[in-house]
Design a protein around this motif. Structure first.
Motif, PDB file in Angstrom:
ATOM      1  N   THR A 181       0.843  -1.201   0.000  1.00  0.00           N
ATOM      2  CA  THR A 181       0.000   0.000   0.000  1.00  0.00           C
ATOM      3  C   THR A 181       0.876   1.248   0.000  1.00  0.00           C
ATOM      4  N   ALA A 182       0.289   2.363  -0.407  1.00  0.00           N
ATOM      5  CA  ALA A 182       1.073   3.590  -0.589  1.00  0.00           C
ATOM      6  C   ALA A 182       1.242   4.390   0.688  1.00  0.00           C
ATOM      7  N   HIS A 183       0.432   4.120   1.720  1.00  0.00           N
ATOM      8  CA  HIS A 183       0.514   4.832   3.005  1.00  0.00           C
ATOM      9  C   HIS A 183       0.365   6.343   2.829  1.00  0.00           C
ATOM     10  N   GLY A 184      -0.489   6.773   1.938  1.00  0.00           N
ATOM     11  CA  GLY A 184      -0.784   8.190   1.773  1.00  0.00           C
ATOM     12  C   GLY A 184       0.097   8.927   0.790  1.00  0.00           C
ATOM     13  N   TRP A 185       1.189   8.304   0.351  1.00  0.00           N
ATOM     14  CA  TRP A 185       2.071   8.986  -0.599  1.00  0.00           C
ATOM     15  C   TRP A 185       1.426   9.135  -1.973  1.00  0.00           C
ATOM     16  N   ASP A 186       0.434   8.309  -2.272  1.00  0.00           N
ATOM     17  CA  ASP A 186      -0.262   8.470  -3.542  1.00  0.00           C
ATOM     18  C   ASP A 186      -1.012   9.796  -3.591  1.00  0.00           C
ATOM     19  N   ILE A 187      -1.535  10.249  -2.421  1.00  0.00           N
ATOM     20  CA  ILE A 187      -2.226  11.536  -2.369  1.00  0.00           C
ATOM     21  C   ILE A 187      -1.247  12.680  -2.642  1.00  0.00           C
ATOM     22  N   VAL A 188      -0.059  12.603  -2.020  1.00  0.00           N
ATOM     23  CA  VAL A 188       0.964  13.620  -2.266  1.00  0.00           C
ATOM     24  C   VAL A 188       1.363  13.632  -3.736  1.00  0.00           C
ATOM     25  N   PHE A 189       1.491  12.441  -4.307  1.00  0.00           N
ATOM     26  CA  PHE A 189       1.847  12.334  -5.725  1.00  0.00           C
ATOM     27  C   PHE A 189       0.779  12.972  -6.606  1.00  0.00           C
ATOM     28  N   TYR A 190      -0.493  12.736  -6.306  1.00  0.00           N
ATOM     29  CA  TYR A 190      -1.569  13.315  -7.103  1.00  0.00           C
ATOM     30  C   TYR A 190      -1.609  14.836  -6.969  1.00  0.00           C
ATOM     31  N   ILE A 191      -1.316  15.351  -5.786  1.00  0.00           N
ATOM     32  CA  ILE A 191      -1.336  16.801  -5.578  1.00  0.00           C
ATOM     33  C   ILE A 191      -0.253  17.479  -6.408  1.00  0.00           C
ATOM     34  N   PHE A 192       0.977  16.961  -6.310  1.00  0.00           N
ATOM     35  CA  PHE A 192       2.060  17.547  -7.097  1.00  0.00           C
ATOM     36  C   PHE A 192       1.829  17.331  -8.593  1.00  0.00           C
ATOM     37  N   GLY A 193       1.293  16.174  -8.961  1.00  0.00           N
ATOM     38  CA  GLY A 193       0.992  15.926 -10.368  1.00  0.00           C
ATOM     39  C   GLY A 193      -0.066  16.867 -10.906  1.00  0.00           C
ATOM     40  N   PHE A 194      -1.041  17.219 -10.050  1.00  0.00           N
ATOM     41  CA  PHE A 194      -2.096  18.146 -10.445  1.00  0.00           C
ATOM     42  C   PHE A 194      -1.515  19.515 -10.774  1.00  0.00           C
TER      43      PHE A 194
END
Length: 293
Positions: free
Chosen positions: A89-102
């Motif tokens: 699992t990503a442990h929340g890093w996927d959210i950070v990735f989506y924010i910066f990607g946005f």
């Protein structure tokens, strides 16, 4: 009943669990290497802007912000993949990735449009048609990022997954086409100005630069949107990482080319031209058929 399934590969003598697919195991190292490259590139860009602050404009600040957003986006993806690799699992890093990607996606297309219009360099304002391009591109990028999140967080078995996939591809293609129009408008404007304002040599150099940038942008879009897809479908599953590597390498090369051509240097032909060059007549006819979209 509750059923928990887990898919992983056992690696090494100790049989360590690796939850990443075989073709993506190399991605953390690849993305980390490219993130360091962008950090170095950003530091070099800051040095160039400070050294030539007389010719630095607002667009150069946005270009620097884009480079650092790209670096942070890759670092977040590295952490995302490392946690998935070790725990599943990503442990929340996927959210950070989506924010910066946005923010990176919006900033990328904004910078491409502004460079194409010559904003803050050739002119301090945007025309109405150029503002309309931005008003179209930015909302489409928001929708494209939403579609991308849904695609990544669900699977083809999910209802409407293929609809979101097709929507994302459509929005991406529209944005890529939209950023080309300001460049074509600038080329047309410079071609017309070369016959009227008495600065044919300067406009000719700028016209050549915009043509080069247009061609490189076309090649970048074609490679990252079409050829990479072909590579992905042709490669075996063990070498799927090569398509990701190709995209990042092409993107880094495109960033370097753009920064080199539009850097705030005193002798950059995009900004100034020696007076002696203006005194020489330009014996080149620029016809409408020389360049078409």
């Amino acid at each position: 009943m509750n059923v928990r399934t887990a898919m992983y590969n056992l690696q090494g003598k100790n049989k360590i669990k690796n939850y990443l697919p075989v073709g993506q195991t190399q991605l953390p190292v690849i993305y980390f290497s490219f993130s360091l490259s962008y950090l170095v590139l950003g530091a070099v860009w800051i040095y160039i802007c400070v050294r030539h602050k007389e010719t630095a404009h607002r667009i150069h600040i946005l270009m620097g912000v884009l480079v650092f957003l790209k670096a942070l986006n890759l670092l977040a993806e590295v952490e995302d993949l490392i946690y998935i690799k070790t725990t599943g699992t990503a442990h929340g890093w996927d959210i950070v990735f989506y924010i910066f990607g946005f923010f990176r996606g919006i900033m990328l297309f904004t910078v491409l449009v502004l460079i194409g219009t010559g904003w803050s360099i050739l002119k301090p304002f945007l025309q109405e048609k150029e503002k309309k391009v931005l008003m179209v591109v930015i909302p489409l990028q928001v929708l494209a990022n939403i579609a991308n999140v849904i695609i990544d967080e669900t699977s083809p078995a999910t209802k409407d997954w293929f609809t979101w996939k097709q929507l994302f591809l459509l929005l991406d293609v529209i944005c890529c086409c939209a950023v080309l129009f300001p460049i074509v408008w600038s080329i047309k404007h410079l071609r017309e100005a070369s016959h009227t304002d008495g600065k044919a040599a300067r406009n000719l150099v700028r016209l050549t630069l915009f043509r080069q940038y247009y061609i490189v942008l076309i090649c970048y879009i074609y490679f990252t949107r079409i050829l990479v897809f072909v590579l992905t479908t042709m490669a075996t599953y063990q070498y799927r990482w090569f398509s990701f590597f190709s995209v990042e390498l092409a993107t880094l090369a495109f960033y370097i080319f753009t920064g080199f051509k539009f850097q705030p240097a005193v002798h950059n032909p995009y900004f100034v031209l020696d007076d002696e060059d203006e005194d020489h007549p330009v014996h080149e006819d620029l016809h409408d058929e020389d360049f078409e979209l």
